[in-house]
Design a protein around this motif. Structure first.
Motif, PDB file in Angstrom:
ATOM      1  N   LEU A 359      15.452  -6.440  -3.544  1.00 52.64           N
ATOM      2  CA  LEU A 359      15.160  -5.720  -5.103  1.00 52.64           C
ATOM      3  C   LEU A 359      14.931  -6.359  -6.342  1.00 52.64           C
ATOM      4  O   LEU A 359      14.456  -5.790  -7.228  1.00 52.64           O
ATOM      5  N   ARG A 360      14.762  -7.812  -6.054  1.00 57.57           N
ATOM      6  CA  ARG A 360      14.116  -8.668  -7.090  1.00 57.57           C
ATOM      7  C   ARG A 360      12.691  -8.795  -7.073  1.00 57.57           C
ATOM      8  O   ARG A 360      12.009  -9.310  -7.987  1.00 57.57           O
ATOM      9  N   ARG A 362       8.876  -8.142  -6.841  1.00 54.90           N
ATOM     10  CA  ARG A 362       7.964  -7.234  -7.610  1.00 54.90           C
ATOM     11  C   ARG A 362       7.392  -6.114  -6.817  1.00 54.90           C
ATOM     12  O   ARG A 362       7.069  -4.990  -7.114  1.00 54.90           O
ATOM     13  N   ARG A 365       9.692  -3.326  -5.889  1.00 54.28           N
ATOM     14  CA  ARG A 365      10.035  -2.754  -7.131  1.00 54.28           C
ATOM     15  C   ARG A 365       8.608  -1.592  -7.443  1.00 54.28           C
ATOM     16  O   ARG A 365       8.888  -0.429  -7.767  1.00 54.28           O
ATOM     17  N   ARG A 426      10.015  -2.401 -13.833  1.00 50.12           N
ATOM     18  CA  ARG A 426      11.306  -3.521 -13.914  1.00 50.12           C
ATOM     19  C   ARG A 426      12.454  -2.781 -13.342  1.00 50.12           C
ATOM     20  O   ARG A 426      13.301  -3.662 -12.899  1.00 50.12           O
ATOM     21  N   ARG A 427      12.865  -1.595 -13.606  1.00 49.68           N
ATOM     22  CA  ARG A 427      14.228  -1.118 -13.159  1.00 49.68           C
ATOM     23  C   ARG A 427      13.781   0.075 -12.198  1.00 49.68           C
ATOM     24  O   ARG A 427      14.461   0.992 -12.194  1.00 49.68           O
ATOM     25  N   ALA A 428      12.894  -0.090 -11.337  1.00 44.15           N
ATOM     26  CA  ALA A 428      12.402   0.903 -10.489  1.00 44.15           C
ATOM     27  C   ALA A 428      13.476   1.489  -9.502  1.00 44.15           C
ATOM     28  O   ALA A 428      13.648   2.392  -9.365  1.00 44.15           O
ATOM     29  N   PRO A 429      14.525   0.669  -8.925  1.00 40.33           N
ATOM     30  CA  PRO A 429      15.526   0.900  -8.055  1.00 40.33           C
ATOM     31  C   PRO A 429      16.265   1.596  -8.893  1.00 40.33           C
ATOM     32  O   PRO A 429      16.945   2.855  -8.376  1.00 40.33           O
TER      33      PRO A 429
END
Length: 573
Positions: A359-360, A362, A365, A426-429
């Protein structure tokens, strides 16, 4: 195996205390899965059938031999219907009761995946894996429905949990016994519950190959004793049924036993009559229905392979089991998307150690952000076109759905676009988590009441009673389970599986016994040309079908409708 870190000392994911994270996630899961319960009745394809069987169990006390109307229902074992009936006895409300077994199974599966992942790895990995499972489309959608497969997922996950506690974190013979027992409960619910025991195959491979992170229990007869518990729940259902069928000598009960033991298991697997698909059908289900979890697979597959080469049994056992389940169902010509639903929790478990790193990335994301943006954008565009342009495809959809559905979809789509704009890549999840929350909340609180009248046949059955009057009897011809379930006032039926001409003949004979007080409620096609529609009453449209009512004066004497095959044996969900 290192000891499990107590939750009070676990490293939290985003709050200061892991216990608060777990509590808030539990509330979130309950709301996401439970919002809307009590706002709708059972919907096709399967929900009205099971709810009707459960209601008849409560009303007539016939628990061993389920009935659909006055006919026996041999397609599935009765465990799921028992639980629905029990939920009704506790709540006194069928609108609530029929969905409770699925909700309980979903929350249990989430809790088991979290606990097992925490014991195998850590709190952060476990919470991410459980959240990924919760917001996977196939899981959320199916676990909000009242079908047997969500309950089967719960039993199989419980069985897998018990087996893995013994095989990876053990020895723990009590958990092994529990795993075998719940696999048996899965069989008594739907025959394929035995698939949970396939977990022993990758375990034997790992043990023979001296894999790491593996328990090495040596119990001799304890293995046999645990496996014997697998038979306990099966025999607990089977023996009373067989004894009663043998004692009463009822040929219908004998036929029921033959059908449910062989016709609905071996015959249905080897020579199915419907849902025929290619051997690669489930790959498409994984790619599409398992979104957004499936977006992680291009990165997860090589990571899994690297860990398997290091002989990590914590991944071999769940991944090996998933492969065996996919192979088992792929060999059968008949396939449905829900068949592989029980593999989802173990897939999330196998992803657990990878998720903090994945999840980090890119690329991950960007993929999740694109999914949110595309789905929200598609809903927005489609709803806008339907509202303002009224294209032909929208008109066809509106024949079966309330036109207000476009405002619901527009609201979901616009909300998703706003979420995507704020969370970005950046905060897609987090963006998908919020979008999923909005989608299922609006669907439950707004969509359920809006769609319920047509989907459940409540409106058409209320209209039928209004036409007939409060005291008249209504006979159901070529009916579906939702018609009998939603029927109001005095009602009769003439069998569900009988050919329509035979049902028609019995309905007309029944009506002629009291022509002034009896109406026949019929599917349009079942009347053929034997009913004068100018003297009949059009009731309405429901479940993609047209329904009529007629009295004796509309019947053409001596006419027999032509045999008609309903190609839609099951309503689409």
């Amino acid at each position: 195996m290192k000891p499990c870190t107590p939750l009070s000392r676990a490293r939290p994911l985003w709050l200061r205390d892991a216990r608060w994270e777990l509590l808030l996630f539990g509330v979130f899961a309950l709301l996401l899965l439970g919002l809307g319960i009590g706002l709708r009745d059972p919907w096709p394809s399967d929900e009205p059938r099971f709810a009707l069987v459960a209601r008849l169990m409560v009303e007539h006390g016939q628990w061993l031999f389920p009935h659909r109307g006055h006919e026996l229902y041999p397609d599935k074992p009765p465990v799921f219907m028992w639980l629905q009936a029990l939920a009704y006895l506790v709540t006194g409300n069928w609108r609530v009761a029929f969905l409770l077994p699925s909700l309980a199974a979903a929350l249990t599966a989430l809790a088991l995946v979290y606990d097992l992942a925490r014991r195998l790895w850590n709190h952060r990995s476990a919470l991410l894996a459980t959240a990924t499972l919760l917001v996977t489309i196939h899981f959320t959608y199916q676990m909000r429905n009242a079908q047997i497969d969500p309950l089967l997922l719960g039993w199989i996950t419980f069985a897998n949990y018990g087996l893995l506690r013994h095989l990876l974190l053990g020895p723990s013979w009590r958990w092994f016994a529990a795993g075998c027992f719940f696999a048996g409960v899965g069989v008594a619910t739907k025959g394929v519950g035995v698939l949970a025991l396939l977990m022993l195959i990758p375990y034997l491979i790992a043990r023979r190959g001296h894999w790491h992170q593996l328990a090495l229990p040596s119990g001799g007869w304890r293995w046999v004793g645990g496996l014997a518990l697998f038979l306990l729940p099966i025999l607990g259902w089977l023996l009373p049924m067989l004894l009663v069928a043998h004692a009463d000598g009822d040929p219908q009960h004998a036929e029921y036993v033959q059908n449910i033991l062989f016709g609905q298991t071996v015959h249905r697997y080897a020579t199915p009559t419907g849902h025929i698909h290619s051997p690669f059908y489930f790959l498409g289900i994984i790619v599409v229905d398992w979104l957004p979890l499936s977006l992680l697979l291009p990165w997860a597959l090589p990571a899994w392979w690297r860990r398997l080469k290091r002989r990590d049994a914590r991944l071999l056992l769940p991944l090996g089991w998933i492969v065996l389940v996919l192979l088992f169902f792929s060999f059968s010509p008949g396939k449905r998307d829900v068949y592989i639903l029980p593999a989802l929790p173990m897939t999330a478990l196998a992803l657990a150690p990878l998720l903090p790193g994945l999840l980090r990335r890119r690329g991950v994301r960007v993929a999740v952000f694109a999914l949110t943006l595309l789905l929200a954008g598609a809903l927005t565009i489609a709803a806008t076109l339907a509202i303002h342009r009224h294209p032909a495809w929208a008109g066809k959809i509106e024949q079966s759905l309330d036109p207000q559905i476009w405002w619901l979809l527009l609201s979901i789509g616009v909300a998703g676009l706003i979420v995507a704009a704020f969370t970005r890549v950046r905060r897609a999840p987090l963006g998908w988590l919020l979008f999923a929350s909005i989608l299922w909340t609006l669907y439950g609180l707004w969509g359920y009441p809006m769609l319920n009248g047509d989907r459940s046949a409540r409106d058409v059955m209320a209209q039928a009673r209004a036409i007939a009057g409060p005291q008249a009897e209504i006979g159901l011809l070529a009916w579906k389970e939702q018609n009998l379930l939603m029927a109001q006032g005095p009602t009769s039926e003439f069998g569900f599986l009988k050919p329509w001409p035979q049902q028609y003949a019995e309905a007309i004979a029944w009506q002629q016994q009291a022509p002034v007080h009896r109406w026949v409620f019929s599917l349009d096609e079942a009347m053929g040309t034997c009913v004068n529609r100018h003297h009949a009453a059009y009731v309405g449209h429901a479940n993609r079908r047209e329904w009529w009512m007629f009295r004796a004066d509309a019947v053409m004497p001596g006419c027999v409708p032509a045999t008609y095959t309903d190609e839609d044996a099951e309503d689409t969900p």
